[in-house]
Design an enzyme around this catalytic site. Structure first.
Site, PDB file in Angstrom:
ATOM      1  N   GLU A 160       5.696 -14.787   4.058  1.00 32.54           N
ATOM      2  CA  GLU A 160       4.933 -14.584   5.305  1.00 32.54           C
ATOM      3  C   GLU A 160       3.514 -14.212   4.899  1.00 32.54           C
ATOM      4  O   GLU A 160       3.259 -13.066   4.509  1.00 32.54           O
ATOM      5  CB  GLU A 160       5.543 -13.425   6.116  1.00 32.54           C
ATOM      6  N   LYS A 187       9.966  -2.723  -2.093  1.00 32.96           N
ATOM      7  CA  LYS A 187       8.737  -2.310  -2.784  1.00 32.96           C
ATOM      8  C   LYS A 187       7.589  -2.360  -1.772  1.00 32.96           C
ATOM      9  O   LYS A 187       7.087  -3.432  -1.427  1.00 32.96           O
ATOM     10  CB  LYS A 187       8.415  -3.227  -3.973  1.00 32.96           C
ATOM     11  N   GLY A 224       5.119   0.887  -6.107  1.00 31.70           N
ATOM     12  CA  GLY A 224       4.324   0.488  -7.260  1.00 31.70           C
ATOM     13  C   GLY A 224       3.423  -0.668  -6.891  1.00 31.70           C
ATOM     14  O   GLY A 224       3.477  -1.179  -5.770  1.00 31.70           O
ATOM     15  N   GLU A 228      -9.648 -16.004   5.063  1.00 28.39           N
ATOM     16  CA  GLU A 228      -9.112 -14.850   5.791  1.00 28.39           C
ATOM     17  C   GLU A 228      -9.943 -13.627   5.404  1.00 28.39           C
ATOM     18  O   GLU A 228     -10.119 -13.337   4.216  1.00 28.39           O
ATOM     19  CB  GLU A 228      -7.636 -14.608   5.431  1.00 28.39           C
ATOM     20  N   CYS A 283      -2.321 -10.279  10.558  1.00 26.77           N
ATOM     21  CA  CYS A 283      -2.201 -11.628  10.001  1.00 26.77           C
ATOM     22  C   CYS A 283      -2.415 -12.713  11.036  1.00 26.77           C
ATOM     23  O   CYS A 283      -2.987 -13.746  10.748  1.00 26.77           O
ATOM     24  CB  CYS A 283      -0.838 -11.792   9.350  1.00 26.77           C
TER      25      CYS A 283
HETATM   26  P1  NAD Z   1      -1.348  -8.217  -0.790  1.00 22.12           P
HETATM   27  O1  NAD Z   1      -0.918  -9.637  -0.882  1.00 22.12           O
HETATM   28  O2  NAD Z   1      -2.535  -7.771  -1.542  1.00 22.12           O
HETATM   29  O3  NAD Z   1      -0.142  -7.250  -1.242  1.00 22.12           O
HETATM   30  C1  NAD Z   1       1.118  -7.321  -0.612  1.00 22.12           C
HETATM   31  C2  NAD Z   1       2.167  -6.695  -1.512  1.00 22.12           C
HETATM   32  O4  NAD Z   1       2.322  -7.467  -2.698  1.00 22.12           O
HETATM   33  C3  NAD Z   1       1.874  -5.275  -1.958  1.00 22.12           C
HETATM   34  O5  NAD Z   1       3.074  -4.528  -1.900  1.00 22.12           O
HETATM   35  C4  NAD Z   1       1.424  -5.466  -3.407  1.00 22.12           C
HETATM   36  O6  NAD Z   1       1.634  -4.325  -4.199  1.00 22.12           O
HETATM   37  C5  NAD Z   1       2.323  -6.613  -3.837  1.00 22.12           C
HETATM   38  N1  NAD Z   1       1.871  -7.405  -4.996  1.00 22.12           N
HETATM   39  C6  NAD Z   1       0.591  -7.642  -5.399  1.00 22.12           C
HETATM   40  N2  NAD Z   1       0.603  -8.483  -6.470  1.00 22.12           N
HETATM   41  C7  NAD Z   1       1.907  -8.774  -6.730  1.00 22.12           C
HETATM   42  C8  NAD Z   1       2.550  -9.598  -7.692  1.00 22.12           C
HETATM   43  N3  NAD Z   1       1.870 -10.314  -8.593  1.00 22.12           N
HETATM   44  N4  NAD Z   1       3.902  -9.686  -7.674  1.00 22.12           N
HETATM   45  C9  NAD Z   1       4.619  -9.004  -6.737  1.00 22.12           C
HETATM   46  N5  NAD Z   1       4.063  -8.191  -5.811  1.00 22.12           N
HETATM   47  C10 NAD Z   1       2.713  -8.088  -5.796  1.00 22.12           C
HETATM   48  O7  NAD Z   1      -1.508  -7.951   0.782  1.00 22.12           O
HETATM   49  P2  NAD Z   1      -2.104  -6.686   1.560  1.00 22.12           P
HETATM   50  O8  NAD Z   1      -3.556  -6.575   1.273  1.00 22.12           O
HETATM   51  O9  NAD Z   1      -1.217  -5.496   1.355  1.00 22.12           O
HETATM   52  O10 NAD Z   1      -1.868  -7.169   3.078  1.00 22.12           O
HETATM   53  C11 NAD Z   1      -2.736  -8.039   3.737  1.00 22.12           C
HETATM   54  C12 NAD Z   1      -2.206  -9.468   3.706  1.00 22.12           C
HETATM   55  O11 NAD Z   1      -0.909  -9.532   4.277  1.00 22.12           O
HETATM   56  C13 NAD Z   1      -3.074 -10.404   4.548  1.00 22.12           C
HETATM   57  O12 NAD Z   1      -3.276 -11.604   3.855  1.00 22.12           O
HETATM   58  C14 NAD Z   1      -2.218 -10.643   5.788  1.00 22.12           C
HETATM   59  O13 NAD Z   1      -2.496 -11.830   6.463  1.00 22.12           O
HETATM   60  C15 NAD Z   1      -0.845 -10.601   5.223  1.00 22.12           C
HETATM   61  N6  NAD Z   1       0.165 -10.319   6.265  1.00 22.12           N
HETATM   62  C16 NAD Z   1       0.958 -11.343   6.707  1.00 22.12           C
HETATM   63  C17 NAD Z   1       1.889 -11.127   7.725  1.00 22.12           C
HETATM   64  C18 NAD Z   1       2.804 -12.237   8.205  1.00 22.12           C
HETATM   65  O14 NAD Z   1       3.824 -11.944   8.810  1.00 22.12           O
HETATM   66  N7  NAD Z   1       2.495 -13.494   7.974  1.00 22.12           N
HETATM   67  C19 NAD Z   1       2.016  -9.842   8.288  1.00 22.12           C
HETATM   68  C20 NAD Z   1       1.184  -8.829   7.819  1.00 22.12           C
HETATM   69  C21 NAD Z   1       0.265  -9.076   6.788  1.00 22.12           C
END
Ligand code: NAD
Length: 492
Positions: A261, A187, A218, A394, A295
């Site tokens: 992550e 997803k 989605g 962050e 990140c």
């Molecule tokens: P986000 O947490 O808003 O969304 C990530 C994913 O989760 C998306 O696919 C979203 O649709 C899904 N999602 C949202 N709510 C959900 C729920 N309740 N249940 C299941 N899935 C759900 O993150 P973003 O804005 O897309 O990305 C930025 C974040 O990702 C930053 O915090 C960044 O630090 C982190 N990140 C971490 C790493 C790592 O390896 N540690 C790498 C890249 C990005």
């Protein structure tokens, strides 16, 4: 582009199917133009994807193939990615808005490297013999006992990915899971869904058995339904700490294994004897990489007081010289933020810091001359208190804070005084001392004097505290997708 034509459908059980949730426009963050429409899963699609993956894992050939057979199909997928490289890189640029150097390396080539690494690692024997033991039985006999341990796939794995590095993260998660014999439901973020459909296209062309990879695009509802489904065994998630916590709660009633992550607020420590120019260049690269949407970015710059002023003036000059613009232009070195809402969020956090009296050195506004696209200038604060919100939260934008320190101990205390624990760095001419300091940092990774220069597939990656748990990459990254079974032989 084939992917854009196909993406109004989902990839379920090896076929492209119309989605119950309709389609959603995906926009290019640099131009604000619609680049295509992607299918959004409805409840029936989620049900079909889970049922398909469950059946493919429980009854299908994939988990029962040997590693060699799986490796040949996965290698064919890699060849497809490489053959379509130009097209995929153009798609990443349009969708995620990353500039060319990042698109070529971290977005694309690193994904290919990680996938190839996992295929090789999974070729190692899944069965390990254990020592033969002479056993005294309770009834007074002696017998030979022996056994083996077997690495087994966990089952149906759900991979949920964020918007920022869509191809690399989708490929990395899928290949780790697939190479070890699991079925996958992917997803992606609805902001950058097309790279996931590229993976589906490669799976179809390479002959991956139906149901072993399903792609359901989605948002929150789709993610929530999937993480709650009892037929899914594992969730591998990359995203924010807030959503990571929600996923852990959603997965708890069914006791799914989770690999999380999450975000970071990583500290770069610059000692007085460190190479200031190299440290400033590293801070520049880190904070402008994907416009700060990374990140592991060094968002807290901890600089020894004796060199702080010089460091700040060096980095300020570098920030002001960054060519900001269209990511498709090879001359651009920093592109836009993903959406207007993300830029608004960055702006409001910066404005709040300014209102709170934090010293803004450069940036803090939209660049002039770019009327379209969600651009924001690289922004630097100096003399920041580590307790202030700008030093703790962050931001996920090109914003760095400089914090002074007087001693190594103080630097370590400030670095560790964070809710996150993802990455960190140290610049020092005394590499032995820097290593000792690295051992004291509570983070999943530390780069000394710039590290190895690349994101190595061999180095486990992940965090502690609000940066999550579990590891991607390295042996540990593969183990997340397997469980160990012991089989004992009775020797008479
Ligand atoms: P986000 O947490 O808003 O969304 C990530 C994913 O989760 C998306 O696919 C979203 O649709 C899904 N999602 C949202 N709510 C959900 C729920 N309740 N249940 C299941 N899935 C759900 O993150 P973003 O804005 O897309 O990305 C930025 C974040 O990702 C930053 O915090 C960044 O630090 C982190 N990140 C971490 C790493 C790592 O390896 N540690 C790498 C890249 C990005």
């Amino acid at each position: 582009m084939i992917t854009l034509e196909r993406a109004p459908a989902l990839f379920i059980h090896g076929a492209w199917t119309a989605a119950g949730g309709g389609t959603e426009a995906v926009i290019n963050p640099a131009t604000e133009q619609v680049i295509g429409h992607a299918a959004i899963a409805g409840p029936a699609d989620v049900e079909a994807a889970v049922a398909s993956a469950r059946h493919a894992f429980d009854k299908g050939p994939w988990p029962r193939m040997n590693a060699e057979e799986r490796a040949s199909i996965l290698s064919a997928m890699l060849e497809i990615f490489e053959r379509r490289g130009d097209e995929i890189r153009a798609l990443i640029t349009a969708e995620a808005g990353s500039v060319q150097p990042m698109t070529r390396t971290m977005q694309f080539a690193t994904g290919i490297d990680h996938a190839r690494y996992y295929i090789e690692l999974a070729r190692r024997p899944a069965i390990t013999p254990l020592p033969v033991e002479l056993v005294d039985t309770p009834d007074g006999r002696r017998m030979l006992g022996a056994g083996v341990k077997v690495r087994e796939p966990v089952g149906v794995c759900l991979a949920i990915t964020p918007f920022n590095v869509p191809f690399m993260l989708n490929v990395t998660k899928c290949f780790a899971a697939l190479a070890t014999g699991n079925a996958v439901i992917l997803k992606p973020s609805p902001l950058t869904p097309f790279e996931a459909f590229v993976v589906a296209e490669a799976a179809e062309e390479a002959g991956l058995p139906p149901g072993i990879l399903n792609v359901v695009n989605g948002g929150i509802e789709t993610g929530e339904a999937l993480t709650r489904d009892p037929r899914i065994d594992l969730v591998t998630f990359t995203g924010s700490d807030r959503v990571g916590a929600a996923i852990q709660a959603q997965a708890a009633p069914t006791l799914k294994r989770c690999v999380l992550e999450l975000g970071g607020k990583s500290a770069l420590i610059v000692r007085a004897d460190g190479d200031l120019k190299a440290a400033a260049t590293s801070a520049l690269a880190s904070l402008t990489l994907h416009a700060g949407q990374a990140c592991a970015a060094f968002t807290r710059l901890l600089v020894h007081e004796s060199v702080r002023a010089e460091f700040v003036s060096m980095l300020t000059a570098m920030f002001r010289a960054v060519p900001i613009g269209d990511p498709a232009d090879p001359k651009s070195r920093m592109g836009p933020l993903i959406r207007g809402a993300q830029r608004d969020r960055v702006e409001s956090m910066v404005d709040r810091a300014v209102r709170d009296g934090v010293k803004l050195v450069t940036g803090g506004r939209r660049p002039t001359g770019l009327s379209r696209g969600f651009y924001y200038e690289p922004t630097l604060f100096d003399g920041v208190d580590n307790q202030s919100p700008i030093a703790r939260e962050e931001i996920f934008g090109p914003v760095g804070v400089v914090i002074g320190f007087e001693s190594d101990e103080q630097a370590i205390d400030i670095a560790n005084d964070s809710d996150f624990g993802l990455s960190g760095g140290i610049y020092s001419a005394d590499v032995g001392r820097a290593f000792e300091m690295a051992l004291q940092l509570r983070t999943g990774k530390v780069q000394l004097n710039g590290g190895s220069g690349k994101m190595s597939s061999h180095q486990p990656f992940g965090g502690i505290k609000r940066s999550g748990y579990g590891r991607e990459l390295g042996e540990e990254g593969l183990q997340e997708f397997t469980y160990v079974k012991s089989i004992a032989f009775h020797g008479g």
